[in-house]
Design a protein around this motif. Structure first.
Motif, PDB file in Angstrom:
ATOM      1  N   TRP A   4       0.835  -1.198   0.000  1.00 54.86           N
ATOM      2  CA  TRP A   4       0.000   0.000   0.000  1.00 54.86           C
ATOM      3  C   TRP A   4       0.878   1.259   0.000  1.00 54.86           C
ATOM      4  O   TRP A   4       0.665   2.186  -0.774  1.00 54.86           O
ATOM      5  CB  TRP A   4      -0.910  -0.020   1.231  1.00 54.86           C
ATOM      6  N   GLU A   5       1.886   1.250   0.854  1.00 53.62           N
ATOM      7  CA  GLU A   5       2.780   2.400   0.940  1.00 53.62           C
ATOM      8  C   GLU A   5       3.593   2.578  -0.322  1.00 53.62           C
ATOM      9  O   GLU A   5       3.842   3.710  -0.770  1.00 53.62           O
ATOM     10  CB  GLU A   5       3.712   2.237   2.154  1.00 53.62           C
ATOM     11  N   TYR A  60     -10.123   2.560  -2.317  1.00 52.10           N
ATOM     12  CA  TYR A  60     -10.536   2.062  -1.016  1.00 52.10           C
ATOM     13  C   TYR A  60      -9.449   2.367   0.002  1.00 52.10           C
ATOM     14  O   TYR A  60      -8.262   2.396  -0.313  1.00 52.10           O
ATOM     15  CB  TYR A  60     -10.775   0.542  -1.071  1.00 52.10           C
ATOM     16  N   SER A  61      -9.843   2.583   1.244  1.00 46.93           N
ATOM     17  CA  SER A  61      -8.880   2.883   2.298  1.00 46.93           C
ATOM     18  C   SER A  61      -8.092   1.642   2.674  1.00 46.93           C
ATOM     19  O   SER A  61      -8.493   0.509   2.380  1.00 46.93           O
ATOM     20  CB  SER A  61      -9.611   3.411   3.530  1.00 46.93           C
ATOM     21  N   LEU A  62      -6.976   1.853   3.360  1.00 46.41           N
ATOM     22  CA  LEU A  62      -6.167   0.730   3.820  1.00 46.41           C
ATOM     23  C   LEU A  62      -6.969  -0.158   4.764  1.00 46.41           C
ATOM     24  O   LEU A  62      -6.858  -1.394   4.706  1.00 46.41           O
ATOM     25  CB  LEU A  62      -4.908   1.254   4.517  1.00 46.41           C
ATOM     26  N   ALA A  63      -7.781   0.441   5.610  1.00 46.96           N
ATOM     27  CA  ALA A  63      -8.597  -0.349   6.543  1.00 46.96           C
ATOM     28  C   ALA A  63      -9.560  -1.261   5.781  1.00 46.96           C
ATOM     29  O   ALA A  63      -9.767  -2.424   6.156  1.00 46.96           O
ATOM     30  CB  ALA A  63      -9.363   0.579   7.477  1.00 46.96           C
ATOM     31  N   GLU A  64     -10.160  -0.722   4.693  1.00 43.05           N
ATOM     32  CA  GLU A  64     -11.082  -1.539   3.892  1.00 43.05           C
ATOM     33  C   GLU A  64     -10.346  -2.680   3.195  1.00 43.05           C
ATOM     34  O   GLU A  64     -10.862  -3.802   3.095  1.00 43.05           O
ATOM     35  CB  GLU A  64     -11.776  -0.655   2.859  1.00 43.05           C
ATOM     36  N   SER A  88      -3.576   6.612  -6.660  1.00 40.76           N
ATOM     37  CA  SER A  88      -4.682   7.163  -5.885  1.00 40.76           C
ATOM     38  C   SER A  88      -5.598   6.019  -5.477  1.00 40.76           C
ATOM     39  O   SER A  88      -6.158   5.335  -6.333  1.00 40.76           O
ATOM     40  CB  SER A  88      -5.450   8.196  -6.711  1.00 40.76           C
ATOM     41  N   HIS A  89      -5.713   5.793  -4.171  1.00 42.00           N
ATOM     42  CA  HIS A  89      -6.457   4.640  -3.691  1.00 42.00           C
ATOM     43  C   HIS A  89      -7.955   4.913  -3.681  1.00 42.00           C
ATOM     44  O   HIS A  89      -8.411   5.942  -3.173  1.00 42.00           O
ATOM     45  CB  HIS A  89      -5.999   4.291  -2.276  1.00 42.00           C
ATOM     46  N   ARG A 112     -12.991  12.824  -4.502  1.00 40.45           N
ATOM     47  CA  ARG A 112     -11.919  12.000  -3.934  1.00 40.45           C
ATOM     48  C   ARG A 112     -10.822  11.870  -4.980  1.00 40.45           C
ATOM     49  O   ARG A 112      -9.750  12.403  -4.830  1.00 40.45           O
ATOM     50  CB  ARG A 112     -12.451  10.624  -3.547  1.00 40.45           C
ATOM     51  N   HIS A 113     -11.137  11.180  -6.077  1.00 37.98           N
ATOM     52  CA  HIS A 113     -10.161  11.018  -7.144  1.00 37.98           C
ATOM     53  C   HIS A 113     -10.924  10.810  -8.438  1.00 37.98           C
ATOM     54  O   HIS A 113     -11.986  10.187  -8.445  1.00 37.98           O
ATOM     55  CB  HIS A 113      -9.247   9.807  -6.902  1.00 37.98           C
ATOM     56  N   ASP A 160       1.359   4.123  -2.889  1.00 37.54           N
ATOM     57  CA  ASP A 160       1.170   5.533  -2.578  1.00 37.54           C
ATOM     58  C   ASP A 160       2.399   6.341  -2.973  1.00 37.54           C
ATOM     59  O   ASP A 160       2.288   7.453  -3.506  1.00 37.54           O
ATOM     60  CB  ASP A 160       0.895   5.680  -1.080  1.00 37.54           C
TER      61      ASP A 160
END
Length: 444
Positions: free
Chosen positions: A24-25, A36-40, A33-34, A141-142, A28
């Protein structure tokens, strides 16, 4: 450090979470551009469907998906650049398609039993209707781009495909057929394009083929080409084995008919029968041969098969002269296509598959290709593996201390020695008869 191993695609494990965060990092850091969030993404890894790519014990890629209302969504997909995405993956349908292709195909297979109609992904890009969405309360968002690919087999067909021994092949097999440019161009023009782009075929008055015959000496790659065509079309591949079907109740003729009737229920299919001369040999009158009834039934089935769209029958034979004359008449097989020994370009590519990467730069592959003229792909594979095995044996006898010492004792002359000990599958007489058959039987 340059990766040296083979990428392995497997299911996500809980101890892969740190690797997912690193991916993920990395995404980034490279400007992704993500959506969904990392938590999702982490939640989907644990509760939905996730596969990862591993190279030298390092997690170098991941594909994570979830399903909703018969549609699958990829919520995260990333491969590290340093992994070398062109590396081969050992995951089934992703073979020779790189780490990214292996991940996507593995994820699709794991989600297919859910009855999905589509597998979709949203990626960053400028999207249509942006102003209208923001004016109606949507927060920016994006920018997004919507992509999807159709699942080659729908849920209702999965059990049926399994019952006839069919499967969906890797999408990359066509690219893997290196060299053999003339044969690939011929198959692309005669088979693939008319079937995959029927509107274009109709514009030129071309009728899409229904059945083709491939012929050539043993080991020249007829089965490989049949699978490559199915892969190129993205149609399920159903291979029939008459020797196995002969033991079914009712005999071979009844088993053939039942299988063809089941295949007719599939939306698309490539049906392949290898060594078809075993069930379509020349009929010789009285007394009838044991296979005459099977030949008669197969002729009827071919005629019925031709009446349906979205299907292609490919038969292959090593002995085209042994086939019954009625089998090759116009109206049954659209094309009778020769598949010969690999050309120089193909031989170079075949050698490249089996020479270890650590010594590839020191091997004169062109010299090996020239020395292996007249050999089949299987012959070349045998010679390459023999040279490697003998190099390993020498290293073990010398008690070599490292991998570099093992691989360093593998040179061009070792491959040439292995070639000298390799018997050609195709004799000079068989090669000469093949050229005669091209002139008298081939129909292109």
């Amino acid at each position: 450090m340059t990766p040296t191993g083979r990428i392995h695609v497997r299911d996500f494990h809980d101890d892969d979470l740190d690797g997912i965060v690193r991916l993920w990092e990395d995404a980034d850091a490279h400007g992704s551009s993500h959506v969904y969030s990392l938590a999702e993404v982490i939640a989907s890894c644990q509760a939905d469907h996730a596969v990862v790519a591993v190279l030298d014990d390092e997690l170098v890629g991941a594909a994570v998906g979830r399903a909703a209302h018969a549609q699958g969504w990829i919520v995260f997909f990333h491969v590290l650049e340093r992994s070398g995405d062109e590396r081969r993956s050992d995951e089934g349908r992703g073979d020779d398609g790189g780490a990214g292709g292996g991940l996507l195909d593995a994820l699709e297979r794991r989600m297919a039993p859910l009855g999905l109609g589509k597998l979709s992904v949203l990626v960053a890009d400028d999207g249509a209707g942006f102003d209208s969405l923001t004016a109606n309360g949507f927060e920016t968002r994006h920018p997004l781009r919507y992509l999807e690919r159709r699942m080659p087999v729908q849920r209702r067909e999965l059990d049926l495909l399994k019952s006839v021994g069919g499967r969906v092949l890797p999408r990359h097999l066509w690219r893997n057929v290196s060299g053999m440019r003339h044969e690939k161009e011929l198959l692309e023009e005669r088979l693939v394009t008319p079937l995959s782009r029927p509107e274009m075929a109709d514009r030129f008055g071309v009728v899409p083929p229904r059945a083709v015959m491939l012929f050539g000496p043993p080991g020249t790659g007829k089965t490989t080409f049949a699978k490559a065509v199915a892969s190129r079309l993205d149609w399920p591949f159903v291979e029939l084995f008459p020797s196995r079907m002969a033991d079914t109740p009712g005999g071979l003729a009844a088993a053939l008919r039942q299988t063809f009737e089941q295949v007719a229920e599939l939306e698309h299919a490539v049906v392949f029968i290898d060594e078809v001369e075993e069930i379509a040999s020349r009929r010789r009158g009285d007394p009838p041969s044991p296979t005459q009834g099977v030949t008669n039934e197969l002729l009827k089935l071919v005629a019925e098969f031709r009446e349906r769209d979205g299907r292609l029958l490919i038969c292959a034979t090593n002995f085209i002269r042994a086939l019954d004359a009625a089998f090759l008449r116009h109206g049954r097989f659209d094309y009778v296509i020769p598949i010969g020994l690999p050309d120089a370009e193909a031989r170079v590519a075949i050698w490249g598959r089996y020479i270890p990467a650590v010594v590839a730069g020191t091997i004169d592959v062109d010299k090996l290709a020239a020395a292996s003229e007249g050999l089949t792909p299987a012959d070349i594979e045998y010679a390459a593996r023999r040279a490697s095995q003998e190099a390993l044996a020498r290293a073990l006898r010398a008690e070599a201390a490292s991998v570099s010492e093992v691989s360093g004792d593998l040179r061009t002359e070792h491959y040439l020695s292995a070639l000298a000990a390799t018997r050609a599958t195709v004799s000079a007489e068989a090669a000469r008869e093949f050229l005669e058959d091209i002139a008298t039987i081939a129909r292109l």
